[in-house]
Design an enzyme around this catalytic site. Structure first.
Site: not given
Ligand code: SF4
Length: 229
Positions: A126, A145
């Site tokens: 991420k 997220d």
């Protein structure tokens, strides 16, 4: 005849079209002025709000200017500088070690490949995706997220719960040209309307496309979110 995959593709396309209209200028809300600052801000943002991170980095980026400076400061001093963010001790250690590796292996420059970035301490897929997209203009994946996870599940786009698997699905369901904005659109909508505890379905532009809408439904999202399990 349309397949389940086709109908999910259609769902994402419709959702994105509406969110583009709602949030035409949405982008990353972390503040940074170079790739190193971006990397550090993203490491700090894990389990912490962007607002709090921006507050801390306003001073931090004044004090430290290079990978050498972060690598050479003591653990105690950097932890103290970060002590209003979550997990500040761990994050201080990640930042010092990542900066040491950037000096040792990358001449002090933040690397620009997924594998080199995810090799750095404290950097997962991420974080690497955010740094590639906003630091290097390379879009290699989708940043998933907590907001992206919550909304894609509520909207029936995925049933998965691991961010890495959701990312793979979103890459199959959407054209690459949408991968970067998708994250910011979902974050904006998650913050403004579809919050974790109290989604405002009455006032949501996706209401008629959303299988989780509280409208005409017995589902009470506020008393426990069935899509967050
Ligand atoms: S209708 Fe409700 S649950 Fe669905 S996206 Fe909108 S706010 Fe979220």
């Amino acid at each position: 005849m349309g397949t389940a995959l086709d109908s999910r593709k259609q769902q994402v396309a419709e959702v994105l079209e509406r969110l583009h209209e709602e949030y035409p200028d949405t982008t990353i809300s972390l503040r940074f002025s170079n790739r190193l600052e971006l990397l550090i801000a993203v490491i700090l943002s894990a389990q912490c709000t962007d607002q709090r991170v921006n507050k801390v980095t306003a001073d931090l980026f004044e004090k430290y200017d290079s990978a050498e400076e972060y690598a050479n400061v003591s653990q105690e001093e950097l932890a103290e500088d970060l002590n209003s963010v979550t997990y500040y001790n761990n994050k201080a250690e990640y930042i010092r070690n990542a900066c040491q590796q950037i000096i040792d292996e990358h001449d002090g420059e933040v690397p620009d490949t997924m594998s080199e970035l995810t090799d750095l301490p404290g950097v997962g897929r991420k974080t690497a995706n955010v740094v590639l997209q906003h630091g290097h203009d390379i879009v290699e994946g989708v940043v998933v997220d907590t907001h992206v996870k919550r909304l894609t599940r509520r909207l029936g786009i995925t049933k998965e719960s691991r961010p890495e698997t959701i990312e793979q699905e979103l890459m199959e369901l959407t054209p690459q040209s949408e991968w970067q904005q998708l994250t910011h659109l979902f974050i904006s909508h998650g913050r403004a309307v579809c919050s974790a505890r109290n989604p405002d379905c009455d006032d949501c532009v996706l209401e008629d496309r959303c299988p989780s809408s509280k409208e005409d439904s017995e589902v009470d999202l506020a008393s426990g979110d069935p899509w967050e399990k």
